[in-house]
Scaffold this active site. Structure first.
Site, PDB file in Angstrom:
ATOM      1  N   GLN A 116       0.107   0.438   0.495  1.00  0.00           N
ATOM      2  CA  GLN A 116      -0.792   0.197   1.618  1.00  0.00           C
ATOM      3  C   GLN A 116      -0.420  -1.042   2.425  1.00  0.00           C
ATOM      4  O   GLN A 116      -0.241  -0.989   3.634  1.00  0.00           O
ATOM      5  CB  GLN A 116      -2.232   0.052   1.101  1.00  0.00           C
ATOM      6  N   GLY A 117      -0.327  -2.178   1.754  1.00  0.00           N
ATOM      7  CA  GLY A 117      -0.323  -3.475   2.438  1.00  0.00           C
ATOM      8  C   GLY A 117       0.756  -3.685   3.467  1.00  0.00           C
ATOM      9  O   GLY A 117       0.480  -3.936   4.639  1.00  0.00           O
ATOM     10  N   ARG A 119      -1.564 -12.396  -7.958  1.00  0.00           N
ATOM     11  CA  ARG A 119      -2.320 -11.254  -8.467  1.00  0.00           C
ATOM     12  C   ARG A 119      -2.770 -11.425  -9.916  1.00  0.00           C
ATOM     13  O   ARG A 119      -3.888 -11.044 -10.273  1.00  0.00           O
ATOM     14  CB  ARG A 119      -1.467  -9.979  -8.347  1.00  0.00           C
ATOM     15  N   ALA A 143      13.542   3.523  -2.484  1.00  0.00           N
ATOM     16  CA  ALA A 143      14.867   3.178  -2.997  1.00  0.00           C
ATOM     17  C   ALA A 143      15.807   4.376  -2.954  1.00  0.00           C
ATOM     18  O   ALA A 143      16.974   4.253  -2.563  1.00  0.00           O
ATOM     19  CB  ALA A 143      14.757   2.630  -4.418  1.00  0.00           C
TER      20      ALA A 143
END
Length: 434
Positions: free
Chosen positions: A46-47, A268, A15
């Site tokens: 990571q993803g 999640r 950001a």
């Protein structure tokens, strides 16, 4: 020491960096970071980054985000996120971002929990690191942008609910930064928790300053626990994340009795709660994530970072199941902002994890964090581009001593610890000690 700048940006994650790059080149920008620039949560991501595949996919992307957020999202913010996703991914690519591609040269999209389709772009399992390096290298090319590392911002400079900059401490010297506009991009709250995937330096400093200045905040109880952090009883450092994309590629969650107990691609919060229940039932501190049925060559190429980190701890994930457990990961609440990332204090913006755009609701959809950082930091920058010529800098002298600064830093710490103790209730022992 007094320093004048046009725009002050606090934080060097996605950001902060992207907002700096989205400002006009004739605007003087000063960026401050508490430690090294790379010690941000962006670097650890990571993803990948979610993106609407096309116009037709936008409504489905919105629906997936709302459903994951338990419909407590602000729908208009989610629509903005989806509609402006692709253009910001394209900008990243123009900056030199290298996403994984298929053999025909097209982007390779993966899928993660609660997404209806494959719509996540990625760079192996180190997407955040590559995003950071891409943006940071671009920032270093810009003569109008300066980054100051190892400096702790401890207070906002304000008068009559107008922000004029911030005070910071470096090497026992107080710096007063006078700016026309200020962007808080200081990250999340994971450093307050004993077990978190976050950088330990992320201790809710932005939230503390907002609370002290009566700036509107929202949904501070919306704290996400990622289902699959590597269980390692030997370290008190930040916990190593096992990316959701591992499950997206087919990884299976198993009990210690080697039985499946949950759909791996549910939201999640649902998966994390299922793991907690399984651990309690089996009196275990972890469950297993199993990818041993995958081709070993695929694992080492698709997840090189995870493979190397686990191997360094004596675990070959091509041959052995991975012990995982939920830990604190992300903060969906934060400083309340409008669609242009403006806070309730004039000339003060907030972007990234410190902000509450309303995009995530009560539970963030996988891989929406980097995207939110891109979309809403660009909106902040564009708003500043249009308004900065009408803003006058107020060079108010704070006259703070070192003792004052240290006292405020301690006060900030106590404020957020006490706030989150009251929010967590019986779970307050998960916080670090003051």
């Amino acid at each position: 020491m007094n320093i004048q700048t046009d725009v002050l940006i606090i934080g060097t994650g996605v950001a902060g960096l992207y907002s700096a790059l989205s400002l006009k080149n004739d605007i003087k920008v000063t960026m401050l970071t508490k430690s090294k620039a790379c010690e941000c949560n962006t670097y650890l991501a990571q993803g990948g980054i979610s993106t609407a595949l096309n116009k037709k996919d936008e409504p489905l992307f919105v629906d997936d985000t709302l459903r994951a957020g338990q419909y407590r999202n602000i729908k208009e913010s989610v629509k903005i996120l989806a509609a402006e996703s692709k253009q910001n991914i394209d900008t990243l690519i123009n900056f030199g971002m290298k996403f994984d591609k298929n053999e025909d040269g097209s982007l390779n999209y993966t899928r993660e929990g609660a997404h209806s389709v494959n719509r996540i772009v990625h760079s192996t399992d180190e997407t955040g690191k590559v995003v950071f390096e891409t943006l940071y290298n671009e920032v270093k090319k810009r003569p109008n942008i300066e980054i100051i590392e190892n400096i702790q911002v401890f207070d906002l400079i304000s008068e009559d609910n107008i922000c004029f900059g911030a005070s910071a401490l470096k090497n026992n010297t107080i710096y007063t930064f006078h700016s026309k506009a200020t962007i808080l991009a200081s990250g999340g709250i994971g450093g307050l928790f004993k077990n978190s995937t976050n950088q330990r330096t992320l201790t809710a400093d932005g939230i503390a300053m907002a609370l002290r200045h009566n700036i509107d905040v929202r949904d501070l109880n919306y704290i996400q626990f990622h289902p699959t952090a590597l269980y390692d009883s030997n370290t008190q450092e930040k916990k190593f994340l096992i990316s959701e994309s591992v499950r997206g590629e087919g990884g299976k969650l198993l009990s210690i009795e080697n039985e499946r107990f949950v759909d791996e691609l549910l939201p999640r919060d649902v998966v994390a709660n299922a793991i907690y229940k399984e651990e309690e039932k089996d009196n275990s501190k972890y469950v297993y994530l199993d990818i041993t049925s995958m081709d070993a060559d695929f694992i080492t190429k698709r997840f090189p970072g995870i493979y190397k980190e686990c191997l360094s701890r004596g675990l070959d994930i091509t041959k052995n199941k991975i012990p995982v457990t939920p830990v604190q990961h992300y903060f969906m609440g934060g400083i309340k902002v409008d669609f242009n990332s403006l806070t309730s204090m004039k000339n003060l913006y907030a972007c990234g994890e410190v902000s509450s755009t309303g995009v995530h609701g009560a539970n963030r959809l996988a891989s929406n964090s980097l995207l939110e950082g891109l979309v809403f930091s660009k909106r902040a920058a564009e708003n500043i581009n249009h308004s900065i010529s009408f803003i006058e800098r107020n060079e108010k002298n704070e006259n703070l001593t070192l003792s004052d600064a240290l006292s405020i830093i301690k006060c900030n710490r106590n404020i957020v610890i006490n706030k989150f103790e009251s929010i967590l209730g019986e779970k307050k022992n998960e916080l670090v000690n003051i």
